[in-house]
Design an enzyme around this catalytic site. Structure first.
Site, PDB file in Angstrom:
ATOM      1  N   GLU A 180       0.869  -5.964   0.890  1.00 51.68           N
ATOM      2  CA  GLU A 180       0.994  -7.249   0.230  1.00 51.68           C
ATOM      3  C   GLU A 180       2.480  -7.619   0.318  1.00 51.68           C
ATOM      4  OE1 GLU A 180      -0.335  -7.069  -3.812  1.00 51.68           O
ATOM      5  OE2 GLU A 180       0.162  -9.178  -4.157  1.00 51.68           O
ATOM      6  N   ARG A 233      -2.349   8.766  -3.270  1.00 45.95           N
ATOM      7  CA  ARG A 233      -1.081   8.117  -2.992  1.00 45.95           C
ATOM      8  C   ARG A 233       0.062   9.115  -3.162  1.00 45.95           C
ATOM      9  NH1 ARG A 233       1.015   3.605  -5.347  1.00 45.95           N
ATOM     10  NH2 ARG A 233      -0.964   2.595  -5.048  1.00 45.95           N
ATOM     11  N   LYS A 277       6.247  -1.248  -6.253  1.00 43.68           N
ATOM     12  CA  LYS A 277       7.077  -2.384  -5.858  1.00 43.68           C
ATOM     13  C   LYS A 277       7.514  -3.201  -7.066  1.00 43.68           C
ATOM     14  CE  LYS A 277       4.150  -3.501  -2.640  1.00 43.68           C
ATOM     15  NZ  LYS A 277       3.373  -4.338  -1.727  1.00 43.68           N
TER      16      LYS A 277
HETATM   17  P1  ATP Z   1       2.842  -0.840  -5.031  1.00 43.68           P
HETATM   18  O1  ATP Z   1       2.201  -0.317  -6.260  1.00 43.68           O
HETATM   19  O2  ATP Z   1       4.061  -0.105  -4.637  1.00 43.68           O
HETATM   20  O3  ATP Z   1       3.052  -2.327  -5.056  1.00 43.68           O
HETATM   21  P2  ATP Z   1       0.564  -1.375  -3.479  1.00 43.68           P
HETATM   22  O4  ATP Z   1      -0.538  -0.440  -3.201  1.00 43.68           O
HETATM   23  O5  ATP Z   1       0.311  -2.503  -4.380  1.00 43.68           O
HETATM   24  O6  ATP Z   1       1.810  -0.528  -3.902  1.00 43.68           O
HETATM   25  P3  ATP Z   1       0.396  -2.677  -0.980  1.00 43.68           P
HETATM   26  O7  ATP Z   1       1.369  -3.536  -0.300  1.00 43.68           O
HETATM   27  O8  ATP Z   1      -0.856  -3.292  -1.476  1.00 43.68           O
HETATM   28  O9  ATP Z   1       1.159  -1.966  -2.164  1.00 43.68           O
HETATM   29  O10 ATP Z   1       0.071  -1.405  -0.098  1.00 43.68           O
HETATM   30  C1  ATP Z   1      -0.160  -1.417   1.295  1.00 43.68           C
HETATM   31  C2  ATP Z   1      -0.812  -0.139   1.677  1.00 43.68           C
HETATM   32  O11 ATP Z   1       0.030   0.961   1.357  1.00 43.68           O
HETATM   33  C3  ATP Z   1      -2.094   0.075   0.916  1.00 43.68           C
HETATM   34  O12 ATP Z   1      -3.089   0.487   1.835  1.00 43.68           O
HETATM   35  C4  ATP Z   1      -1.775   1.129  -0.086  1.00 43.68           C
HETATM   36  O13 ATP Z   1      -2.888   1.908  -0.333  1.00 43.68           O
HETATM   37  C5  ATP Z   1      -0.665   1.915   0.592  1.00 43.68           C
HETATM   38  N1  ATP Z   1       0.224   2.511  -0.395  1.00 43.68           N
HETATM   39  C6  ATP Z   1       0.941   1.889  -1.352  1.00 43.68           C
HETATM   40  N2  ATP Z   1       1.616   2.769  -2.106  1.00 43.68           N
HETATM   41  C7  ATP Z   1       1.334   3.992  -1.622  1.00 43.68           C
HETATM   42  C8  ATP Z   1       1.721   5.321  -1.969  1.00 43.68           C
HETATM   43  N3  ATP Z   1       2.533   5.566  -2.987  1.00 43.68           N
HETATM   44  N4  ATP Z   1       1.229   6.341  -1.232  1.00 43.68           N
HETATM   45  C9  ATP Z   1       0.411   6.093  -0.192  1.00 43.68           C
HETATM   46  N5  ATP Z   1       0.004   4.878   0.187  1.00 43.68           N
HETATM   47  C10 ATP Z   1       0.451   3.826  -0.507  1.00 43.68           C
HETATM   48 MG    MG Z   2      -1.063  -4.058  -4.018  1.00 41.48          MG
END
Ligand code: ATP
Ligand code: MG
Length: 550
Positions: free
Chosen positions: A33, A260, A270
């Protein structure tokens, strides 16, 4: 297929689905995202998704999940692409945006309405909460649930045309308000959002919800394995439900969840990273103390080290915390065979060698890589009457076990002879400001001093001025809760503005790395007027292990 790689449960599922003929090839996607910079947790997902595509000779798409116009920005879209490329992966021509599918998603929503699987609900957000029920109690049906589909369709079209305010109504799936899985209690599919989108501008006044957009986007792209983190496990029934009710042709994508990455002593969300940046706890998204890819790059970490780290931690089905030492170890293991050794003094103390002729310069040939001298060649050190040594390598009142320099004691200069401290001149505050020493090629073997230590040094006159930035963990608490004032490490950045690097490195280029002997691996970030700026990538050993054992 992938014999040379460590296997894991995801690869086992992939093998199974290929063997059974469910899929003919592998297509994955990395779906960030664009609401912040990528961090090392994302790197785990990047390595996993692009790694599978590479190993199975399939494809991995880069798809921006840009369904929330309020938080997203082109700055993030650009940085994410840069970071994925830098990590060493390519999406070729498969760069997609969920916003490319807004019209298609809208049509899918109409289809669900017409089939009686979705309806427009006019409960207020507060009422929606009341109707939802709890983990232990079933929810109640919305009074709008059984309105004729024609009415829902009409209202949905009016929602699109902007005839209602935000929160006045929304489109929801008609599934089961008594489902034990809260995600299945008539979840929202589309909502009104009167915001400008970074790609579609003001074209849309309604936006699809993540859960709906995600499965349909995967299906449109022909994704076979939709790999996501564990918190989406409970969303999988909805993922499958939507594609089934849309009669999406087989083979449909298969969602697989993995744990994760949680890395100790830092933050991984983020939203929280954005707070650190906005509130100026750190100096931007690429502040080398952050766990973002941009920060690690600026700090001097290589993409190879990050990939090595991700490979070593593997993928599992259970959440866990990874110690920071794992990342540091991967960085050291990557840099160790690659970078030259050199001497730099970061906190200088002047030594004057009394028995050395004023203008004499002794050239000493020393290998850049002592373990394999042929590989990286030699340079000349310049021993002169005045040299700098590290302040820490001298003690006026040496504690037991201190084998370095002290009044009357002897120490060896790396790659050279021995100096004995005859006198320590102090400044007004009683701090050493200059040491008067004598030099000899052989040790004097002073009584009571069995083993003189070896210290690094640089010549005072011709060395290169250096500003060294020493980074440490951002949080003292290994598992930060987010209480920034209490938990942040006040010494996460220590600047040494008066450092000196041996003169032979004068043609080192920005972006190159060195090991400063005894001090760590360093990365030359820029050459400025006042001195070359080096970031410490990582120390030579894990200094926190000792603390923990105490
Ligand atoms: P954040 O909580 O940091 O915003 P998010 O999952 O909302 O993380 P996205 O941009 O939606 O962030 O994530 C893109 C991809 O990265 C998704 O497939 C998510 O599952 C993966 N991802 C995000 N954070 C992690 C993590 N800590 N470990 C492994 N994969 C991750
Ligand atoms: Mg997300």
């Amino acid at each position: 297929m992938s014999e040379d790689r460590p296997t894991n449960f995801i690869r086992a599922l992939v093998d199974e689905d290929l063997a059974s003929g469910r899929y003919a090839q592998v297509t994955t996607r990395f779906p960030p995202e664009p609401n912040g910079y990528l961090h090392i947790g994302h790197a785990k997902s990047v390595c996993l998704n692009f790694g599978l595509a590479r190993d199975y000779k399939g494809f991995c798409n880069l798809r921006f999940d840009d369904t929330n116009p309020v938080k997203e920005d082109v700055e993030y879209v650009d940085s994410i692409q840069e970071d994925v490329k830098w990590l060493g992966f390519s999406w070729d021509d498969r760069l997609y945006y969920a916003s490319d599918y807004f019209e298609r998603l809208y049509q899918c929503a109409e289809e669900l309405i017409k089939k009686g699987h979705a309806y427009v609900c006019q409960l207020s957000p507060e009422e929606v909460r009341q109707y939802r029920g709890t983990l232990t109690e079933p929810g109640r049906d919305s009074p709008y649930r059984d309105r004729p589909w024609e009415e829902s369709l009409e209202l949905f079209r009016q929602m699109r045309a902007g005839q209602f305010a935000e929160g006045e109504m929304f489109l929801r799936a008609k599934i089961d308000m008594a489902s034990p899985n809260l995600n299945m209690r008539d979840p929202a599919l589309f909502r009104i959002r009167k915001a400008t989108h970074h790609r579609t501008g003001d074209q849309w006044l309604i936006y699809p919800m993540y859960d709906f957009a995600h499965c349909v986007s995967d299906a449109i792209e022909g994704v076979t394995f939709s790999i996501c983190t564990l918190e989406f496990e409970d969303h999988r029934p909805l993922y499958d439900w939507a594609l089934e009710k849309l009669d999406w042709p087989e083979p449909r994508p298969r969602q697989i969840e993995f744990a994760r990455l949680n890395l100790e002593a830092t933050l991984m969300s983020k939203r929280k990273l954005l707070l650190l940046v906005k509130e100026k706890y750190v100096d931007g998204w690429d502040d080398p103390r952050l766990p973002t890819i941009a920060a690690l790059r600026r700090r001097g970490v290589t993409p190879e080290a990050i990939r090595l780290f991700c490979e070593r931690i593997g993928v599992a089905k259970k959440d866990s915390w990874i110690e920071l030492e794992w990342l540091e170890k991967a960085i050291r293991d990557d840099l160790n065979p690659k970078v030259r050794r050199a001497m730099a003094v970061l906190d200088p103390l002047t030594v004057t060698i009394v028995n050395w002729p004023d203008d004499e310069v002794k050239l000493i040939s020393a290998p850049y890589f002592p373990d394999e001298p042929e590989r990286m060649g030699f340079r000349d050190l310049r021993l002169t009457k005045n040299i700098f040594i590290e302040r820490e390598d001298f003690s006026l009142d040496p504690p037991a076990g201190f084998f370095r320099l002290a009044p009357g004691r002897e120490v060896r200069l790396r790659w050279s002879g021995y100096i004995q401290c005859l006198e320590a001149k102090l400044d007004g505050e009683g701090r050493p400001k200059e040491l008067i020493c004598s030099y000899s090629d052989e040790p004097k073997g002073l009584t009571g001093q069995k083993r003189p230590g070896i210290i690094h040094w640089v010549p005072a006159a011709s060395s290169i001025k250096v500003e060294a930035r020493l980074y440490d963990r951002l949080f003292l608490n290994p598992r930060p809760t987010g209480d920034l004032e209490k938990e942040m490490n006040p010494n996460s950045l220590v600047v040494r503005p008066n450092g000196h690097l041996e003169p032979a490195l004068f043609d080192l280029k920005v972006g190159e790395r060195l090991q400063f002997e005894r001090l760590g691996y360093f990365y030359l970030e820029k050459k400025s007027e006042s001195g070359w700026i080096f970031n410490r990538v990582v120390t030579l050993k894990d200094s926190w292990a000792k603390v923990k054992k105490k």
